[in-house]
Write a protein that holds these residues in place. Structure first.
Motif, short mmCIF file in Angstrom:
data_model
loop_
_atom_site.label_atom_id
_atom_site.label_comp_id
_atom_site.label_asym_id
_atom_site.label_seq_id
_atom_site.Cartn_x
_atom_site.Cartn_y
_atom_site.Cartn_z
N ASN A 128 0.84 -1.21 -0.12
CA ASN A 128 -0.05 0.09 0.16
C ASN A 128 1.03 1.20 0.00
O ASN A 128 2.13 1.19 0.16
CB ASN A 128 -1.04 -0.04 1.30
CG ASN A 128 -0.01 -0.11 2.51
OD1 ASN A 128 0.70 0.59 2.73
ND2 ASN A 128 -0.60 -1.01 3.31
N GLY A 129 0.12 2.46 0.10
CA GLY A 129 0.93 3.54 -0.22
C GLY A 129 1.76 4.04 0.89
O GLY A 129 2.79 4.69 0.37
N LYS A 130 1.74 3.52 2.11
CA LYS A 130 2.41 4.11 3.25
C LYS A 130 3.92 3.70 2.91
O LYS A 130 4.84 4.11 3.39
CB LYS A 130 2.01 3.37 4.43
CG LYS A 130 1.88 2.00 4.82
CD LYS A 130 1.26 1.84 6.12
CE LYS A 130 1.39 0.35 6.58
NZ LYS A 130 1.03 0.03 7.90
N TYR A 131 4.17 2.41 2.31
CA TYR A 131 5.54 1.83 2.31
C TYR A 131 6.02 2.79 1.09
O TYR A 131 7.20 3.13 1.11
CB TYR A 131 5.40 0.29 1.70
CG TYR A 131 4.83 -0.55 2.70
CD1 TYR A 131 5.87 -0.91 3.73
CD2 TYR A 131 3.62 -0.98 2.69
CE1 TYR A 131 5.25 -1.59 4.68
CE2 TYR A 131 3.05 -1.96 3.57
CZ TYR A 131 3.95 -2.29 4.64
OH TYR A 131 3.33 -3.45 5.48
N ILE A 132 5.45 3.19 0.06
CA ILE A 132 5.87 3.94 -0.96
C ILE A 132 6.27 5.30 -0.51
O ILE A 132 7.50 5.90 -0.89
CB ILE A 132 4.70 4.06 -2.21
CG1 ILE A 132 4.27 2.73 -2.67
CG2 ILE A 132 5.42 4.87 -3.10
CD1 ILE A 132 5.47 1.89 -3.35
N GLY A 137 10.22 7.84 0.06
CA GLY A 137 10.31 9.37 -0.43
C GLY A 137 9.86 9.77 -1.72
O GLY A 137 10.05 10.77 -1.92
N PHE A 138 8.96 8.90 -2.19
CA PHE A 138 8.04 9.22 -3.43
C PHE A 138 7.02 10.25 -2.90
O PHE A 138 6.47 10.26 -2.06
CB PHE A 138 7.40 8.04 -4.05
CG PHE A 138 8.51 7.01 -4.49
CD1 PHE A 138 8.87 7.12 -6.07
CD2 PHE A 138 8.81 5.89 -4.00
CE1 PHE A 138 9.81 6.41 -6.48
CE2 PHE A 138 9.67 5.08 -4.66
CZ PHE A 138 10.10 5.18 -5.78
N SER A 153 4.14 10.56 -8.43
CA SER A 153 5.24 9.43 -8.26
C SER A 153 4.77 8.41 -7.27
O SER A 153 5.08 6.95 -7.64
CB SER A 153 6.50 9.79 -8.01
OG SER A 153 6.77 10.22 -6.67
N ILE A 154 3.96 8.83 -6.36
CA ILE A 154 3.32 7.76 -5.44
C ILE A 154 2.56 6.86 -6.26
O ILE A 154 2.55 5.53 -6.03
CB ILE A 154 2.72 8.66 -4.19
CG1 ILE A 154 3.77 9.31 -3.47
CG2 ILE A 154 2.03 7.60 -3.23
CD1 ILE A 154 3.14 10.17 -2.17
N GLY A 155 1.71 7.38 -6.69
CA GLY A 155 0.67 6.48 -7.49
C GLY A 155 1.25 5.53 -8.46
O GLY A 155 0.81 4.25 -8.84
N LEU A 156 2.20 6.04 -9.29
CA LEU A 156 2.78 5.22 -10.26
C LEU A 156 3.85 4.19 -9.72
O LEU A 156 3.84 3.16 -10.19
CB LEU A 156 3.72 6.29 -11.28
CG LEU A 156 3.07 7.34 -11.99
CD1 LEU A 156 3.74 8.30 -12.74
CD2 LEU A 156 2.17 6.65 -13.09
N LYS A 188 14.53 4.84 -7.51
CA LYS A 188 14.35 6.23 -6.95
C LYS A 188 15.64 7.01 -7.16
O LYS A 188 16.00 8.02 -7.26
CB LYS A 188 13.96 6.37 -5.68
CG LYS A 188 13.62 7.88 -5.04
CD LYS A 188 12.83 7.95 -3.86
CE LYS A 188 12.53 9.42 -3.69
NZ LYS A 188 13.62 10.12 -3.33
N ALA A 189 16.82 6.26 -6.60
CA ALA A 189 18.06 6.55 -6.56
C ALA A 189 18.57 6.83 -8.04
O ALA A 189 19.40 7.65 -8.21
CB ALA A 189 19.06 5.61 -5.78
#
Length: 466
Positions: A2-6, A10-11, A15-18, A44-45
């Motif tokens: 789910n979104g909390k891990y994303i 640092g997204f 970029s969170i949804g993608l 991300k890096a």
């Protein structure tokens, strides 16, 4: 997943949804959460290493965000203005200082100075000098690229030419105003129009005919051609001390230069969309870029074209007088130069400022009824080897029109013995600072060699003729 891990990775924003969508696809393919989060951390890096496959949409968004962040950082203003010298500070209005303070916060700025004639302009204040590293600011040069002065002194007494004769010569051999030109049969060519550089850029090719049409003419506003007396206190430059007939002109690069300025200013602004609104008109072009090199080429061509306009005016009038100038001087005061400043090559913008390197001649006019001066520069380092380009306005054009009456301006001209052809209230002498004060404020910058006093003046007609 789910979104909390994303979010913890640092997204942000889109970029969170993608990232979540890509993670769910990887989860459906059988990967463990820890492996997916490890992949996302690597994406991300280093997004450029994952531009295909399941992370492609996410990578495109991350690269867009990174580009915007990099651009914003490159355009960010300093938190405080760099220090700069002011000459004749009591003569300089706060608006000019405010503009200079913004210019001194640009990331490309390395040094600056304000001349005693400084007043508010567009972008860099008029009377502002700005040294930038490897970058040129179109509005740091100004709209009238290459705007300049020229003086011809003739070895005959100042009263040789009568007022009626002077008026007739100026009417016949000068043209003033937006879009004006000599009749085709009256035009004369100039080497600057034959330069191969006109074919190097589409904008130069497009503007060549306009430049050819307007060669030898002058614009509106504060452009002028003046007959007057020129006095040397001591023998200088091959001329004995004395008072002589002289011609002084102020002109620029006409419609050609204005369109070059407009084109490249818009281009510079488009390349710096995150620049603070206060600095919008100070958008720059890197000299490492194709755009920067194109402007530099066009700017210098406009500077040469502006000087050619003066050459033609003076050549026409000297021929009509049957005289060869015994002394000539000229300078540009709206241009950028590559110069050594503090041991480094910088781009020195002079927007309404006269170059004043040690031994360099320059011309500083007053107003249509007040004296102008031939000066020799001292190369004063804090001024970036510069001086004022004139008296400088103390009333804007609208303020002059609303404040001054035709009768009081006419009385001033009569008292000074000046005959005016054209000209408007917006160019009245009272709209300008007192030139003697401006000259006195720059004794560190220049030595005065001679004084020009206007007697017969031609300008474009203002909004209300005097």
């Amino acid at each position: 997943m789910n979104g909390k891990y994303i979010t913890k990775l640092g997204f942000t924003n889109k970029s969170i949804g993608l990232a979540l969508a890509a993670a769910q696809l990887r989860e459906a393919a059988g990967l463990e959460r820890s492996a997916i989060l490890d992949e996302l951390s690597k994406v991300k890096a280093d997004p450029a290493g994952f531009q295909s496959g399941v992370y492609a949409d996410l990578v495109r968004e991350l690269l867009t965000q990174q580009a915007h962040t990099d651009l914003h950082a490159a355009d960010a203003l300093r938190s405080a203005a760099l220090p700069y010298a002011q000459f004749g500070a009591a003569l300089i209005d706060q608006g000019a200082r405010d503009q200079m303070n913004v210019a001194m916060r640009l990331p490309i700025t390395r040094a600056g100075a304000l001349m005693p004639d400084a007043h508010v302009g567009y972008g860099l204040p008029i009377g502002g000098v700005l040294a930038a590293e490897n970058a040129v600011i179109p509005y740091g040069v100004g709209v009238d690229i290459g705007c300049s002065m020229r003086l011809s002194v003739f070895a005959v007494p100042a009263d040789t030419l009568k007022t009626a004769e002077a008026l007739a010569l100026l009417q016949k051999h000068t043209r003033f105003g937006a879009g004006v030109s000599f009749e085709r049969r009256e035009r004369i060519g100039h080497d600057v129009l034959d330069e191969a550089v006109w074919d190097d850029q589409p904008i130069l090719r497009r503007l060549h005919d306009k430049a050819a049409d307007q060669i030898g003419s002058s614009g509106s506003g504060n452009h002028f051609a003046e007959f007057g007396s020129f006095t040397l206190g001591q023998s200088e430059l091959g001329l004995d001390a004395g008072t002589y007939l002289a011609l002084l002109t102020h002109s620029g690069s006409r419609g050609f230069g204005a369109q070059v300025a407009g084109h490249f200013t818009k281009l510079a602004e488009s390349l710096h969309p995150t620049l603070h609104p206060s600095a919008k008109k100070l958008a720059w072009l890197s000299l490492d870029s194709e755009e920067g090199q194109a402007y530099w080429q066009a700017m210098n061509l406009a500077g040469r074209y502006a000087l050619a306009n003066h050459e033609q005016i003076h050549a026409r009038i000297a021929k009509a007088l049957g005289q060869t100038p015994a002394l000539s001087a000229h300078n540009s005061h709206n241009l950028a130069w590559k110069e050594q400043v503090g041991g480094s090559e910088l781009i020195v913008h002079r927007k309404g400022a006269t170059p004043a390197a040690a031994g360099q001649l320059g011309l500083i006019p007053g107003s249509m009824a007040d004296p102008g001066y031939l000066v020799r520069g001292k190369g004063h380092a804090p001024s970036l080897a510069s001086a004022s380009h004139g008296a400088g306005r103390q009333l804007g054009r609208k303020a002059a029109q609303n404040t001054l009456s035709k009768s009081e301006v006419s009385a001033y001209l009569k008292d000074k013995g000046v005959t005016l052809l054209g000209g408007g209230i917006d160019e009245a002498p009272q709209a300008y600072k007192r030139i003697q004060d401006v000259i006195a404020a720059q004794s560190e910058l220049v030595d005065v060699l001679g004084e020009f006093r206007p007697k017969v003046v031609r300008m474009d007609s203002g909004s209300e003729d005097i």
